[in-house]
Design a protein around this motif. Sequence first.
Motif, PDB file in Angstrom:
ATOM      1  N   GLU A   1       0.840  -1.206   0.000  1.00 51.63           N
ATOM      2  CA  GLU A   1       0.000   0.000   0.000  1.00 51.63           C
ATOM      3  C   GLU A   1       0.876   1.257   0.000  1.00 51.63           C
ATOM      4  O   GLU A   1       0.564   2.242  -0.662  1.00 51.63           O
ATOM      5  N   LEU A   2       1.989   1.181   0.728  1.00 57.51           N
ATOM      6  CA  LEU A   2       2.905   2.319   0.827  1.00 57.51           C
ATOM      7  C   LEU A   2       3.478   2.670  -0.547  1.00 57.51           C
ATOM      8  O   LEU A   2       3.553   3.844  -0.919  1.00 57.51           O
TER       9      LEU A   2
ATOM     10  N   ILE B   1       2.114   2.055  -3.401  1.00 57.44           N
ATOM     11  CA  ILE B   1       1.025   2.619  -4.213  1.00 57.44           C
ATOM     12  C   ILE B   1       0.766   4.072  -3.809  1.00 57.44           C
ATOM     13  O   ILE B   1       0.654   4.966  -4.655  1.00 57.44           O
ATOM     14  N   GLN B   2       0.677   4.306  -2.477  1.00 53.57           N
ATOM     15  CA  GLN B   2       0.390   5.661  -1.985  1.00 53.57           C
ATOM     16  C   GLN B   2       1.500   6.645  -2.346  1.00 53.57           C
ATOM     17  O   GLN B   2       1.240   7.817  -2.560  1.00 53.57           O
ATOM     18  N   SER B   3       2.738   6.152  -2.411  1.00 53.87           N
ATOM     19  CA  SER B   3       3.863   7.055  -2.694  1.00 53.87           C
ATOM     20  C   SER B   3       3.842   7.562  -4.135  1.00 53.87           C
ATOM     21  O   SER B   3       4.531   8.513  -4.457  1.00 53.87           O
ATOM     22  N   GLY B   4       3.046   6.914  -4.984  1.00 50.67           N
ATOM     23  CA  GLY B   4       2.969   7.346  -6.374  1.00 50.67           C
ATOM     24  C   GLY B   4       4.130   6.846  -7.224  1.00 50.67           C
ATOM     25  O   GLY B   4       4.305   7.259  -8.361  1.00 50.67           O
TER      26      GLY B   4
ATOM     27  N   ARG C   1      -1.299   3.499 -10.497  1.00 55.13           N
ATOM     28  CA  ARG C   1      -2.320   2.585  -9.961  1.00 55.13           C
ATOM     29  C   ARG C   1      -2.951   1.714 -11.046  1.00 55.13           C
ATOM     30  O   ARG C   1      -3.441   0.631 -10.778  1.00 55.13           O
TER      31      ARG C   1
ATOM     32  N   GLY D   1      -3.582  -1.360  -5.899  1.00 53.31           N
ATOM     33  CA  GLY D   1      -3.356  -1.478  -4.462  1.00 53.31           C
ATOM     34  C   GLY D   1      -4.067  -2.693  -3.889  1.00 53.31           C
ATOM     35  O   GLY D   1      -4.928  -3.288  -4.546  1.00 53.31           O
TER      36      GLY D   1
ATOM     37  N   TRP E   1      -6.371  -2.955  -1.670  1.00 51.53           N
ATOM     38  CA  TRP E   1      -7.824  -2.824  -1.508  1.00 51.53           C
ATOM     39  C   TRP E   1      -8.546  -3.121  -2.825  1.00 51.53           C
ATOM     40  O   TRP E   1      -9.549  -3.847  -2.848  1.00 51.53           O
TER      41      TRP E   1
END
Lengths: 321, 251
Positions: B20-21, B23-26, B30, B35, B37
């Motif tokens: 997830e990290l 994915i969140q970091s860009g 995506r 991710g 979820w």
Amino acid sequence: MLWITLAISLAGNSTLAEPLSIGIQNSPASTLILVAKERGYFAQRGLEVDVQVFTAGKFALQAFLSGSVGAVVAGEFPILLAEGRGLRVPVIAEVVTTSHAEVRLLGRRDPGSSSLREYFANRRRIVATSIGGGPEFFLHTILQEAGVTESDVTIVSQRPEDMPAALISGSVDAVTVFEPYARIAELQLGADSVSFTRQDTYRQHYLFAVTDKILEESPQAVIKALLAMRDAEQFVESRPDEAKEILRRATSLSRKVLDDIWENYTFNIGLSTDLESVWNREISWLRHRNVSGNPFIAPNPKSILVPEFLRRTFDLNREAK
Amino acid sequence: MIKRILIPIGSFLVLLAGWELVIQSGMQNRAVIPGPWSVYLALLRLAQSGQLETDAVASLRRIYGGLAAGSAMGVVVGLLTGRYRRVGSFIRPVLDLLRQLPPVAIIPLVIAIFGIGEGAKLFSIASAVFFPIWLSTHVGASLIPVQFLLIAQSHRASKWRTVCHVIVPAALPHILSGLRLAGGTAFIMAFVCEMSGASSGLGYRISVAQLAFEMDTMVAAMVALAALGLISDLAIASSFKFVFRWLDKAI
């Protein structure tokens, strides 16, 4: 527009060869790229082109999306699929402006059926297709025309290069595939083969796309590539035998297969007026297909196209004359 | 007990958090790498539509069908080459040469000969699992202490009884470890076979999802395949432990 202007000013002046990696399909559809590379037209325009050959455009497109190649020649269907999933594939031009009976349904001859409707009515058929490629959409249109629903046939996923063997071994009743694999299968089946095509219903469009990064950082490379392909057009038209030989060497296709299918193509760069309508038909099918419950978010076909580069290339050609 | 449950759960949570990290970091688009979820939602969609069950059943049928056929052949040939020197010296050179081929390398030939039907898939899986089982059975059968055979002889046991009551039990630890290795190979081969020439199976789902650029569905099918492989491996190991209790340590 700024980068177009910049591109034009730089297109003829740069002395350093710019690198460009192009993923192409192992088919006559890639002729202009292969000829431009082999004849040195890319180099003359200031490009150092590396060509990567794939068995289908959709595989070349995957390499493009992963960043392995900066430009690609792929069919309009996989490009639409990618755009529908939020991936960007800016389309610059088509590399074959017309083709005849290039995507076909090819099967074993069945004495009891002369029409497409009869062919599917006689018994439940197993049809192999290239899922995620133009032949999959073609299969849908041809089944619809025959009044057959997709649940009435068994559709199996098959790599294009394996389709002739699958058909000949009798594992499948028919395949929907593009050239050269259609012709290869036809030659191997001989008089036993039957072919159905619908030129008026579907023609695969082979599109040249480049990454957003190239469009932004080196737009002049795009103009140079298009100009080189224009040079290749003239060569193909004036010396078709030599062009076929270049294609044969690059793709390892037999000369017989190439001779048989060569006349079915018009090797010009351009953008067909029906491309958007084909995309719209594909979008309406994809919206209802729903393979895994994952809804298809249709892109605007106009947003996929970047026609300015092609326009400017034609302008530059006119000015040069 | 807490260690046995919490540590594995913790390692999975760390994996999910790291994923997830990223994915969140860009760092990754995506649309290319979904991710956790969205993969979970895709898995849910596959399960609700019934596709997950259809694909899992189709894959397992191929895996266990091929595993059974390849194992039976591997054990029989392994016992023959392990116990009969002449048979071994005649067959082994060919088998040693053939087992150097990566299992997936035979697929184009299998398609050319058998086409793409279920028979071709079963053959591909069976031929891939044959080699690890043959080799481990061969080693197990050839390492049987000579005293075991002498005792059987002194009891005037028939050849058949010697095989059933001495050779096979003595070679069993090797055969079973070969079977566990072959289980993994069967999963790999099923996946490869289903990527082309199939209309169901988890390999098919991964392939068509990739071709349709449905990355969340693709990763969801990969997760399902990995989970199935893990469950299958644990089930094989547990059933062996239960049936062959005296071999617990070897398993």
